[in-house]
Motif scaffolding. Structure first.
Motif, PDB file in Angstrom:
ATOM      1  N   GLN A 304      77.653  84.248  30.121  1.00 53.87           N
ATOM      2  CA  GLN A 304      78.546  83.208  29.629  1.00 53.87           C
ATOM      3  C   GLN A 304      79.751  83.782  28.886  1.00 53.87           C
ATOM      4  O   GLN A 304      80.886  83.330  29.082  1.00 53.87           O
ATOM      5  CB  GLN A 304      77.773  82.274  28.697  1.00 53.87           C
ATOM      6  CG  GLN A 304      78.594  81.102  28.158  1.00 53.87           C
ATOM      7  CD  GLN A 304      77.797  80.273  27.174  1.00 53.87           C
ATOM      8  OE1 GLN A 304      77.058  80.808  26.348  1.00 53.87           O
ATOM      9  NE2 GLN A 304      77.932  78.962  27.260  1.00 53.87           N
ATOM     10  N   THR A 305      79.521  84.795  28.041  1.00 52.76           N
ATOM     11  CA  THR A 305      80.560  85.256  27.118  1.00 52.76           C
ATOM     12  C   THR A 305      81.114  86.635  27.441  1.00 52.76           C
ATOM     13  O   THR A 305      82.293  86.889  27.212  1.00 52.76           O
ATOM     14  CB  THR A 305      80.002  85.256  25.677  1.00 52.76           C
ATOM     15  OG1 THR A 305      79.528  83.944  25.359  1.00 52.76           O
ATOM     16  CG2 THR A 305      81.069  85.654  24.666  1.00 52.76           C
ATOM     17  N   TYR A 306      80.300  87.521  27.978  1.00 49.13           N
ATOM     18  CA  TYR A 306      80.704  88.925  28.091  1.00 49.13           C
ATOM     19  C   TYR A 306      81.024  89.366  29.509  1.00 49.13           C
ATOM     20  O   TYR A 306      81.465  90.496  29.721  1.00 49.13           O
ATOM     21  CB  TYR A 306      79.604  89.829  27.511  1.00 49.13           C
ATOM     22  CG  TYR A 306      79.338  89.565  26.053  1.00 49.13           C
ATOM     23  CD1 TYR A 306      80.028  90.249  25.050  1.00 49.13           C
ATOM     24  CD2 TYR A 306      78.415  88.607  25.662  1.00 49.13           C
ATOM     25  CE1 TYR A 306      79.794  90.000  23.713  1.00 49.13           C
ATOM     26  CE2 TYR A 306      78.183  88.337  24.319  1.00 49.13           C
ATOM     27  CZ  TYR A 306      78.877  89.036  23.355  1.00 49.13           C
ATOM     28  OH  TYR A 306      78.651  88.779  22.018  1.00 49.13           O
ATOM     29  N   THR A 307      80.791  88.493  30.488  1.00 47.39           N
ATOM     30  CA  THR A 307      81.010  88.850  31.887  1.00 47.39           C
ATOM     31  C   THR A 307      82.279  88.196  32.423  1.00 47.39           C
ATOM     32  O   THR A 307      82.552  87.027  32.135  1.00 47.39           O
ATOM     33  CB  THR A 307      79.804  88.409  32.747  1.00 47.39           C
ATOM     34  OG1 THR A 307      78.639  89.091  32.284  1.00 47.39           O
ATOM     35  CG2 THR A 307      80.024  88.751  34.214  1.00 47.39           C
ATOM     36  N   ALA A 340      87.439  81.042  13.361  1.00 50.87           N
ATOM     37  CA  ALA A 340      87.074  82.458  13.421  1.00 50.87           C
ATOM     38  C   ALA A 340      85.733  82.666  12.734  1.00 50.87           C
ATOM     39  O   ALA A 340      85.304  81.875  11.910  1.00 50.87           O
ATOM     40  CB  ALA A 340      88.143  83.318  12.765  1.00 50.87           C
ATOM     41  N   ARG A 341      85.066  83.752  13.068  1.00 50.92           N
ATOM     42  CA  ARG A 341      83.809  84.090  12.420  1.00 50.92           C
ATOM     43  C   ARG A 341      83.725  85.593  12.264  1.00 50.92           C
ATOM     44  O   ARG A 341      84.337  86.361  13.030  1.00 50.92           O
ATOM     45  CB  ARG A 341      82.613  83.586  13.239  1.00 50.92           C
ATOM     46  CG  ARG A 341      82.439  84.258  14.581  1.00 50.92           C
ATOM     47  CD  ARG A 341      81.328  83.580  15.376  1.00 50.92           C
ATOM     48  NE  ARG A 341      81.241  84.110  16.715  1.00 50.92           N
ATOM     49  CZ  ARG A 341      80.347  85.041  17.092  1.00 50.92           C
ATOM     50  NH1 ARG A 341      79.500  85.517  16.230  1.00 50.92           N
ATOM     51  NH2 ARG A 341      80.323  85.476  18.338  1.00 50.92           N
ATOM     52  N   GLY A 379      86.987  80.983  20.707  1.00 53.67           N
ATOM     53  CA  GLY A 379      87.826  80.432  21.746  1.00 53.67           C
ATOM     54  C   GLY A 379      87.511  78.986  22.067  1.00 53.67           C
ATOM     55  O   GLY A 379      86.562  78.410  21.519  1.00 53.67           O
ATOM     56  N   PRO A 380      88.263  78.379  22.971  1.00 57.03           N
ATOM     57  CA  PRO A 380      88.006  76.998  23.385  1.00 57.03           C
ATOM     58  C   PRO A 380      86.741  76.865  24.211  1.00 57.03           C
ATOM     59  O   PRO A 380      86.277  75.772  24.495  1.00 57.03           O
ATOM     60  CB  PRO A 380      89.249  76.661  24.222  1.00 57.03           C
ATOM     61  CG  PRO A 380      89.712  77.985  24.732  1.00 57.03           C
ATOM     62  CD  PRO A 380      89.427  78.961  23.642  1.00 57.03           C
ATOM     63  N   TYR A 384      85.896  82.717  25.975  1.00 55.05           N
ATOM     64  CA  TYR A 384      87.096  83.266  25.340  1.00 55.05           C
ATOM     65  C   TYR A 384      86.851  83.798  23.935  1.00 55.05           C
ATOM     66  O   TYR A 384      87.799  84.186  23.247  1.00 55.05           O
ATOM     67  CB  TYR A 384      88.197  82.195  25.312  1.00 55.05           C
ATOM     68  CG  TYR A 384      88.679  81.834  26.687  1.00 55.05           C
ATOM     69  CD1 TYR A 384      89.514  82.692  27.407  1.00 55.05           C
ATOM     70  CD2 TYR A 384      88.277  80.647  27.298  1.00 55.05           C
ATOM     71  CE1 TYR A 384      89.926  82.379  28.694  1.00 55.05           C
ATOM     72  CE2 TYR A 384      88.695  80.322  28.573  1.00 55.05           C
ATOM     73  CZ  TYR A 384      89.516  81.191  29.262  1.00 55.05           C
ATOM     74  OH  TYR A 384      89.929  80.884  30.538  1.00 55.05           O
ATOM     75  N   ASN A 385      85.591  83.861  23.519  1.00 51.75           N
ATOM     76  CA  ASN A 385      85.311  84.364  22.178  1.00 51.75           C
ATOM     77  C   ASN A 385      85.671  85.839  22.015  1.00 51.75           C
ATOM     78  O   ASN A 385      85.919  86.298  20.904  1.00 51.75           O
ATOM     79  CB  ASN A 385      83.836  84.164  21.832  1.00 51.75           C
ATOM     80  CG  ASN A 385      83.516  82.723  21.497  1.00 51.75           C
ATOM     81  OD1 ASN A 385      84.414  81.897  21.399  1.00 51.75           O
ATOM     82  ND2 ASN A 385      82.242  82.417  21.330  1.00 51.75           N
TER      83      ASN A 385
END
Length: 573
Positions: A304-307, A340-341, A379-380, A384-385
């Motif tokens: 979901q996030t890193y690929t 942001a985190r 991200g949205p 996009y994080n």
């Protein structure tokens, strides 16, 4: 080594159960493939939970859905019979899947409960019927092969369900996708009902033996202590395993494990040796199932996030027309609102160097706020994080490949590789060189460890996973390697349990096999719930790789005694 007669043919029941299980697994893997995504989605009608909560719920669900076969197998063995249990379980499963389409948290948790109970009645007993039929002398040599073919039915359902899920949730919404899982289950039950004459001979209810524990004592010594232990785990101050649900589940498992140990302790002769071998394999298999269940937890987060899920050209056109691309709009950019985190990193200097001149790392104008923590813009969409805001869609709508589609890679390789590996094993068998069943377990642990190790290299393939997408082919590599281990272990595991179990305890020991799956699912969920606490993502995958290697070594250290027990029970290793 037992030779397969030249004229031996598979029983018609294999085809009947193959189709039934295909539809049942279509429903289950469709639902579990999108469950984490649904729980964490806050843009298109999902629950909007954070990753930790989503992984906790998914891990608990997977754990319970494979823990209930202990109960379902026991009731089928002693009271209900297997066919009746399958239909009861199927009805509950269908109700649960369709119930997930109903809005509201109460409906969701009730539906997940129905699925857990339904799987307990369905899953162990369909496998047991197949084993009972293939215990006939003329079919015994075909038993391992039959379970491999049966397992392909599982994975054909798992292969196509994710495409159905992607299309339905993209086009109509989450509810339609979940309801489709229920429709698939109903189709499977209708098929089985029309073909009952071919499977009835496997519906054998075994009489209660004098050494078997009565149901009243099981309620008193197993279920009641499990409930009490779960309550204690829930209410104790703090958390030993990361959350109240984790503590409750782990505590509840203790009386169940003690029950299985007592079955072994009170057994005698060959029964004692065979049950002991099964319990040993169950314990080691927890490691394998932890890696397996990363599919619905850790690897889902990774996909979901890193690929890199962007597609272009003909692929984009075709996938778009088929409804396999999800739409992401840069709504945060349009409102000029950025969240942001803090994200812990082990090598801040390289992370900063990787994004020099970009606007990913922000802390009141500073790149880093300490030596070990950086700020990552949300991200949205989770995709996009770890992408600089300058590379977001900029108010436009962008289409990405659905995350759940990556979960079809594993069943695709199962369908493709099973005939090849089965053919290789047949070739080795004719030359009396086929690995024993126990050796296959050991090899499976080693190979599953290599699949986790592939993800370590995936992390290393980019300067920093906080600033770069990894190539999709890493998921293909890890699933390819893992699939080899799965073909060696999972279908053979069902056959192994059927071979070694005392006849009156077959379904109960099948429940023990699924208990190991349950614990593996829970461990996978616990690890995934701590995903953000793994500053270096390599460590996440390295832990399970090393555990798998240790498990493989442990099996081969006992290979002679395991082979002797299997040979004593079945006449061949």
């Amino acid at each position: 080594m037992t030779q397969v007669p030249a004229k031996a043919k598979h029983h018609r029941s294999l085809f009947v159960l193959f189709i039934t299980e295909m539809w049942e697994r279509f429903g289950y893997y469709l639902m579990v493939g999108i469950l984490f995504l649904y729980l964490t989605d806050n843009k298109t009608g999902g629950k909007g939970f954070d990753n930790k909560t989503g992984a906790d719920i998914v891990g608990t669900f997977i754990a319970l859905v494979y823990l209930t076969p202990f109960i379902g197998g026991l009731l089928a063995d002693r009271y209900l019979g297997y066919i009746r249990s399958i239909f009861l379980g199927g009805i509950l499963l269908a109700a649960g899947y369709i119930g997930l389409a109903i809005p509201g948290d109460t409906a969701m948790f009730v539906s997940l409960g129905l699925i857990c109970i339904g799987n307990g009645f369905f899953k162990p007993n369909i496998s047991t019927i197949l084993g009972n039929i293939y215990n006939r002398e003329e079919l015994k040599p075909l038993k391992d092969n039959a379970y491999n073919i049966f397992y392909m039915g599982v994975n054909i359902g798992a292969l196509f369900c994710n495409f159905a899920a992607a299309y339905l949730r993209n086009t109509y919404g989450w509810g339609y996708a979940f309801a489709a899982a229920g429709v698939g289950l109903i189709l499977g039950l209708i098929w089985l009902a029309t073909q009952l004459k071919h499977v009835k001979e496997g519906d054998i209810k075994k009489p209660l033996e004098k050494e078997d524990m009565p149901m009243s004592k099981i309620m008193l010594y197993v279920f009641l202590p499990a409930i009490v232990a779960a309550v204690i785990g829930w209410i104790i101050p703090g958390n030993l395993f990361g959350s109240d649900t984790n503590d409750a589940f782990m505590f509840a498992c203790v009386p169940v494990i003690i029950f299985y140990v007592n079955i072994w302790r009170k057994a005698a002769g060959s029964d004692k040796r065979s049950i002991g071998a099964l319990l040993f394999i169950f314990a080691i298999s927890i490691i394998f199932w932890t890696i397996y269940n990363q599919n619905s937890t850790g690897l889902t987060i990774w996909a979901q996030t890193y690929t890199d899920r962007k597609v272009s050209g003909t692929t984009e056109q075709v996938a778009g027309k088929l409804g396999f691309l999800e739409k992401v709009t840069d709504s945060l950019r349009q409102t000029d609102k950025v969240d942001a985190r803090l994200v812990p990193v082990t090598d801040t200097s390289s992370a900063i160097q990787a994004v020099k001149g970009k606007d990913l790392l922000l802390a009141n104008g500073n790149l880093a706020d300490s030596a070990t923590r950086i700020v990552q813009v949300q991200g949205p969409d989770p995709y996009y994080n770890n992408v600089p805001p300058s590379e977001w869609p900029q108010g436009k709508t962008e289409r990405l490949a659905n995350t759940e589609l990556f979960q079809s890679i594993n069943p695709f390789f199962i369908v493709v590789l099973t005939p090849i590996l089965v053919g290789l094993l047949v070739w080795l068998r004719k030359r009396r060189s086929e690995p024993t069943t126990s050796a296959k377990f050991g090899l499976a642990l080693f190979i599953s460890g290599l699949s986790a190790l592939a993800m370590v290299f995936a992390v290393m393939s980019v300067p920093s996973v906080y600033t770069n997408k990894t190539a999709a082919y890493w998921l293909f590599i890890t699933y390819f390697v893992f699939t080899i281990s799965e073909i060696l272990l999972s279908p053979i595991g069902l056959s192994f349990v059927s071979k070694l179990s005392p006849p009156r305890l077959t379904a109960l020991m099948m429940g023990g096999w699924f208990l190991s799956t349950s614990l593996g699912g829970k461990v996978a969920g616990v690890m995934a719930s701590q995903w953000d606490h793994f500053a270096d993502k390599k460590i996440f995958f390295l832990i399970i790789a090393i555990a798998a290697f240790i498990g493989g070594i442990w099996i081969f250290a006992r290979i002679k005694s395991l082979n002797a027990i299997v040979k004593e029970r079945t006449g061949s290793a």
